[in-house]
Design a protein around this motif. Sequence first.
Motif, PDB file in Angstrom:
ATOM      1  N   ASP A  79       0.808  -1.233   0.000  1.00 43.04           N
ATOM      2  CA  ASP A  79       0.000   0.000   0.000  1.00 43.04           C
ATOM      3  C   ASP A  79       0.841   1.284   0.000  1.00 43.04           C
ATOM      4  N   GLY A  80       0.567   2.205   0.953  1.00 45.70           N
ATOM      5  CA  GLY A  80       1.142   3.546   0.867  1.00 45.70           C
ATOM      6  C   GLY A  80       2.380   3.752   1.715  1.00 45.70           C
ATOM      7  N   LYS A 111       5.682   1.051  -7.162  1.00 46.96           N
ATOM      8  CA  LYS A 111       4.600   1.943  -6.736  1.00 46.96           C
ATOM      9  C   LYS A 111       4.615   3.232  -7.551  1.00 46.96           C
ATOM     10  N   TYR A 148      -3.091   9.787  -4.951  1.00 51.40           N
ATOM     11  CA  TYR A 148      -2.336   8.889  -4.072  1.00 51.40           C
ATOM     12  C   TYR A 148      -3.290   7.927  -3.367  1.00 51.40           C
ATOM     13  N   ARG A 149      -4.366   8.455  -2.839  1.00 57.17           N
ATOM     14  CA  ARG A 149      -5.330   7.609  -2.141  1.00 57.17           C
ATOM     15  C   ARG A 149      -5.993   6.622  -3.103  1.00 57.17           C
ATOM     16  N   CYS A 197      -3.714   3.762  -3.671  1.00 54.90           N
ATOM     17  CA  CYS A 197      -3.697   2.844  -2.519  1.00 54.90           C
ATOM     18  C   CYS A 197      -4.988   2.025  -2.462  1.00 54.90           C
ATOM     19  N   ASP A 198      -6.113   2.666  -2.763  1.00 53.98           N
ATOM     20  CA  ASP A 198      -7.404   1.978  -2.707  1.00 53.98           C
ATOM     21  C   ASP A 198      -7.496   0.840  -3.721  1.00 53.98           C
ATOM     22  N   GLY A 248      -0.713   0.727  -4.892  1.00 52.17           N
ATOM     23  CA  GLY A 248       0.288   1.233  -3.957  1.00 52.17           C
ATOM     24  C   GLY A 248       0.924   2.509  -4.478  1.00 52.17           C
ATOM     25  N   HIS A 291      -4.276   1.757   5.231  1.00 50.05           N
ATOM     26  CA  HIS A 291      -3.401   1.387   4.108  1.00 50.05           C
ATOM     27  C   HIS A 291      -2.793   2.602   3.409  1.00 50.05           C
ATOM     28  N   TYR A 292      -3.217   3.818   3.815  1.00 46.47           N
ATOM     29  CA  TYR A 292      -2.637   5.010   3.189  1.00 46.47           C
ATOM     30  C   TYR A 292      -1.244   5.324   3.744  1.00 46.47           C
ATOM     31  N   ARG A 305       1.508   2.799   5.566  1.00 50.29           N
ATOM     32  CA  ARG A 305       2.099   1.677   6.296  1.00 50.29           C
ATOM     33  C   ARG A 305       3.534   1.974   6.718  1.00 50.29           C
TER      34      ARG A 305
END
Length: 774
Positions: free
Chosen positions: A533-534, A565, A584-585, A588-589, A593, A613-614, A616
Amino acid sequence: MKFQIEEVTVYFPYDNIYPEQYTYMVELKRALDAKGHCLLEMPTGTGKTIALLSLITSYALAKTESPIKLIYCTRTVHEMEKTLAELKFLHNYQVKHLGAAAKMLAIGLSSRKNLCVNPTVSSAENRDSVDAACRKLTASWVRSMAAENPNQPTCEFYENYDRAAGGAVLPAGVYTLEDLRAFGKEKGWCPYFLARHMVQFANVVVYSYQYLLDPKVAGIISKEMQKESVVVFDEAHNIDNVCIEALSVSVRRQTLEGAIRNISRIENEIDRFKDIDAGRLRAEYNRLVEGLALRGDLSASDAWLANPALPDDILRQAVPGNIRRAEHFLHVLRRLVQYLKVKLDTDKVEKESPVSFVASINSDAGIDQKALKFCYDRLHSLLMTLEITDTDEFLHIQTICDFATLVGTYARGFSIIIEPFDERMPLIPDPVLQLCCHDASLAIKPVFDRFQSVVITSGTLSPIDLYPRLLNFHPVVSRSFKMSLTRDCICPMVLTRGSDQLPVSTKFDMRSDPGVVRNYGKLLVEMVSIVPDGIVCFFVSYSYMDGIINSWNESGILKDIMQHKLVFIETQDVVETTLALDNYRRACDCGRGAVFFSVARGKVAEGIDFDRHYGRLVIMFGVPFQYTESKILRARLEYLRDTFQIKEGDFLTFDALIDVMNIKLTDRNLNQRQAAQCVGRVIRSKADYGMMIFADKRYSRHDKRSKLPGWILSHLRDANLNLSTDMALHIAREFLRKMAQPYEKTGSTTGRKTLLSQEDVEKLGNNGAQEMLY
């Protein structure tokens, strides 16, 4: 749940409560009982806001014989809306249990820009333009003209509100900004002026820091607030900087040129009035002989900004004779502007105290201290007399008068610093004259003196003993709480060297070293390959971020990162950054990533959460010290040392580290604050998890590291200090593997209860909170 804290029945809208929330409420109640001020630090993600609201509103319900008002101050509109949403949830719970006895009025108050429902006004591009457009439709003289001339435009919402008179009230309830707008449209009333009117009757008011700390705004908005109020400054780790900014003024050549244009226009308006209504100017002169304390007689639509410094007893004095007549006042302003032009025409840095600066103005321009003191209010009076509504066009002369009043009022706690250029760009002439406030206590002292209890709280106030010295007050309660966890969901690491064992740091003599840049890049490449993820990366400045991204692009490191990513970058443009955050979100969603590059003192570090998860992993590249060669910072450090005995190194470290924390969590004292802010944005609840890497060899020093918040230090093991990239990679893998395992959320099987039931809380009341915490 419903439980007792001594004689107060606390209504808490959830079935379970964290132990630290309970102890937070106990300490907060102690402060309210003592009618004193308090400092409370509780980690981000532990329900600080709902704990505050539950305790204070329940306290008010229990103390009906001496009702208290809650004034809740936030930094941003987004935080204001979140607070009101939580309050609405809490209020519904209280009404469910108590019925009509729990009814309250709670409102959020913001600028016209955020509340206006008139489409022709709200469409203006910025806040100043919206304010001016509103005044053009609602000023008393405009409305008088409209009574005689039907073609004169006015605001139908304000007219409807004014016609309703005493009937224009808000029913009991909790109103967000959107609720106020909707209510205003339904009734046809102006929500901004309705909210302004209802502030004095509301049980809870939520608004910006500036409405209490900036004298120009507080004198208009908050003057009616009763002493029996509890003031809460939430997320107050940077409150000293907010106080200083409220009393600081910068003057550039563009300001002076704009002020000259403003003076010329005012002269033309005076000449016009002499021809059509000379009596108005004579009436103003007579009033000024008696004093300037006329603000209570102004309608809400006419009030502009209050004086930035003068108390009411001074405003009741007669205005100095040399600025009573409008023409004489303009001559004084012209001489002042000319004097400042000469001061700006310098090729070396100059620093003066207010006393010597005022003496210099008196000898060179013939303007004495008392005339300077009254400049701001004299300008306001003149603009009112001349019926000027487009106040956004007069911001330059307003800045000059603001400067004059402050420099004429305060003899200590300020410096006048003139710089011919920015030291970081010495080849570009950009002279600036700055009136710099160094004493944060000047802005907040009226708040401490006026209100019964002031609560300063945040996820990061460490070292907590520094704030009473910075703000010059004596808290009756000062506590820092730890986060109770059933698993170690926070993994801080200190990385001091790369995989090639070369040290990494953003120290000035190392930051441009190719080895440091390469090792920072290799660290990120390795992390993006294993962290889902982020990932959020914070740099010490925009210039350093730009330089390091260019180097990574040329060396191919950026391409390697993007194999895993997507990359998004914060800029100094708000629109661009908002768009980058949104994308960015989305990345991640959808599982792709992403990596977000940001700056420790930028917008993202202060107000955006990277929970779940935005975020980690947060990497803090370097220690975000302020620019230590800044003349303003040097002057402030000198003042803090001489006045409050705060050592230079302690303050710088505090400020840098606090902002590093707030990314996963929240703020070296100046530097620690920034570091804590950054990393504190990652953990926003106990179910969340995340890693934070402090990538600079200086974090391994105990004197720097010890100023990080206690809830971070408690998870920073010795094994996680002085790491290389390879070691950090191994620890990250193990941590992520551990976080993937199921766990028991209440802590009942581990002996460390982190979620308390009604029965547990009753035991806490009997046995004390500390027993349950550890």
